[in-house]
Write an enzyme that holds these catalytic residues in place. Sequence first.
Site, mmCIF file in Angstrom:
data_model
loop_
_atom_site.group_PDB
_atom_site.id
_atom_site.type_symbol
_atom_site.label_atom_id
_atom_site.label_comp_id
_atom_site.label_asym_id
_atom_site.label_seq_id
_atom_site.Cartn_x
_atom_site.Cartn_y
_atom_site.Cartn_z
ATOM 1 N NE ARG A 36 -11.129 6.523 12.596
ATOM 2 C CZ ARG A 36 -11.360 7.366 11.601
ATOM 3 N NH1 ARG A 36 -12.099 8.441 11.811
ATOM 4 N NH2 ARG A 36 -10.846 7.145 10.411
ATOM 5 C CB CYS A 43 0.362 -0.734 9.405
ATOM 6 S SG CYS A 43 1.810 -1.764 9.051
ATOM 7 N N GLY A 186 -2.875 3.350 -11.166
ATOM 8 C CA GLY A 186 -1.746 3.766 -10.343
ATOM 9 C C GLY A 186 -0.714 2.665 -10.234
ATOM 10 C CB ALA A 189 4.567 0.654 -3.117
ATOM 11 C CB ILE A 190 -0.743 0.701 -2.917
ATOM 12 C CG1 ILE A 190 -0.241 1.113 -1.533
ATOM 13 C CG2 ILE A 190 -2.141 0.084 -2.802
ATOM 14 C CD1 ILE A 190 -1.042 2.231 -0.892
ATOM 15 N N GLY A 191 -0.382 -0.129 -5.901
ATOM 16 C CA GLY A 191 -0.946 -0.627 -7.154
ATOM 17 C C GLY A 191 -0.202 -1.824 -7.700
ATOM 18 C CG ASP A 317 0.892 6.908 6.721
ATOM 19 O OD1 ASP A 317 2.141 6.913 6.651
ATOM 20 O OD2 ASP A 317 0.200 5.912 6.450
ATOM 21 C CG HIS A 451 29.885 -18.558 -1.044
ATOM 22 N ND1 HIS A 451 29.340 -18.103 -2.221
ATOM 23 C CD2 HIS A 451 30.191 -19.869 -1.239
ATOM 24 C CE1 HIS A 451 29.328 -19.092 -3.108
ATOM 25 N NE2 HIS A 451 29.836 -20.176 -2.527
#
Length: 472
Positions: A36, A43, A186, A189-191, A317, A451
Site C-alpha cells: 500500500r 524496515c 521506553g 532496542a528502539i528507545g 511482525d 588474530h
Amino acid sequence: MTDQSYDLLVIGAGPGGYVAAIRGSQLGMKTAIIEREHLGGVCLNWGCIPTKALLRTSEVYTNMKHASAFGLKAEGIGYDLDGVVQRSRKIAKQLAGGVGYLMKKNKIDVIMGEAKLKAANGKGPAVTVNEKGKERTITAKNVIVATGARARTIPQAGLEPDGKLIWTAREAMTPDVMPKRLLVIGSGAIGIEFASFYNAMGSEVRVVEMVDRILPAEDEEVSAFALKTFQKQGFKIDTETQVQGLKKNKDTVTATIKTKDGKTEEAEFDRVILAVGIVGNTENIGLEQVGVKVERGHIVVDEWLSTGVPGVYAIGDVTGAPWLAHKASHEGIICVEKIAGKNDVHPLDVKRIPGCTYCNPQVASVGLTEAKAKAAGHEVKTGMFPFQGNGKAIALGEQEGFIKTVFDAKTGELLGAHCIGAEVTELIQGFGIAMTMEATEEDLFHTIFPHPTLSEMMHESALDAFGRVVHI
C-alpha cells in the site's frame, strides 16, 4: 471483477513479504505482491536501515570529537541536521529501489494498493485490491499476510503522538530540530538506539523505563554494564519509573513523572519519543471475514505460519514477537517452502534468533540468558572476556564491553551468548551458526580464530567458561 489468479499472493512488501515472494517465484509459483505504501516496508524505509544510517553519523561525529586520542587534529566540528537526515533518506530510497529491481528480476507482479481478504470462491482465498480508488478481486491458491506492525501508543493522559512535539520512531528519524532536552519513554532496542543517537549529537537525554532495568530482554550483566556506560556518556536514566502524563505547550512538553520512590515530579522537554513497543497491522484487511484468529493485536499461527484458514498464512511482525526483520524473512522462507511441499523444512526456533541493538556500545545476543537457562533447569557454566583484554579492541580505541557465553555444564551445549561492545552486532552471527550446528564447547575450543580480530573474544569467552582462558 476477478481478473487475475496466482499460486502465491503476498500482502505486504517488507522484509518478510518480499523475501517470501522471491522464494515463491524461485520455486516456480506464479507470484504477486501487494503493497500500500513503499516496497521494503517499514524496515527499509522507516526502520532498520535509516536508523542505522543516523547512528553511523553519530558514531563518526563522536570519533571526530575524540580525534586527538588518535593523534589527529579536527577543529570546528559540527553538523548539518538537514544533511544528516537527507543521507539517511537517500540510503532508504536506494534500498527500496533495490527491492523493486528484485521483483522484476524474479518476475513477481507488484500491485500498489490496499488489500483486503474476502471469502474464498472455491479457487482458493480471494483478495480485493483498491488501487487509487479502483477495486478489483484477485484469487490465489495461497495468500501470505505480511502487513507488519506500527508503533504502540498509550491512549491516556496526553501520551498520544502528534508528530510535532511527541514523536514515534518515524518522526524521530526525520527531526526538523535537534532537541536540547529529549525524553525517551521506553528502554528497549528502539528507545535506546534513539537515545544513543540524540545524546551523541548533543541533546540532553532522559530515558524512563517502567521495569527495573534498561534493555530488559538482555542478560542482566549486559543491562547493568549498558546502564553504567550510558550514564557515563551523559544519559539520565530512571528505571521503575512511569510517565503519567504529557502536557503540550507551544514548543515544549511538560512531563509528569512518577519515580520508583513514589514521588511525582514535572520536567520540561523540547521533544518526547514514545518507544513502548509495537502492535500488529491487523485492522481493515478482512481477517474477521475469513475467520483468521487475532489475539492481543497479532495473528495467531502454527509452527508452519498457517492461520488455520485454508490457504491463508501470516509471517513477520503481524504474528508477534520478536519483532525483527530477519525473523520475518526466515518465516517467509519456511512458509513458502512448506506450501511448496519441500521435505527439508524446519520450524523456526525462536531461541536461535539473534537480537541486535545499534547503540554505542552495541548490544547483541542469541539464545538463553543465564537466568533463563537456569530457570529452564540447566546447570550452567558461564564465561566472560572483556574488550580491554583484546589487542584489536585496544588498537581501535574500543575497550568498553565484554562477551559472555552460557553453556550447559553437563553436555557442553552452547545455550546463549550475550555481548556488549564495538561491532558485536557483526560477531553475534558466529554464535548463531554455532547454535544452529549444535556446537559444544569443544567445537569452539578447536575452532581457530584469526588474530588480531575482535572475534578472538568469542573463543576466549568459551575457554573462560571451562577454566581455560588464556589472555586474562
